[in-house]
Design a protein around this motif. Sequence first.
Motif: not given
Length: 79
Positions: A1-8
């Motif tokens: 599973x690929x995961x990404x993070x939302x920036x500010x």
Amino acid sequence: MATATISSKGQVTLPREVRAALGVSTGDRLDFIRLDDGTYAIVPASHSIRALKGLLPRRDRAVSLEQMDAAIEAGAKGE
């Protein structure tokens, strides 16, 4: 599973494997489509011009300039 993070700033960097699977690269646009169950699908918004081939029906015969002028004139007269 690929995961990404939302920036500010609300930005997301798509993992390489997701970009490859979608066939997108720098500068491409993505559409976020809300599905009936409330989840979202992410699809490329830009397509090759070749994808448009066959979208419009072909005319069986050519129309002469005189026929075009007559049709324009009839339309202007409300016929």
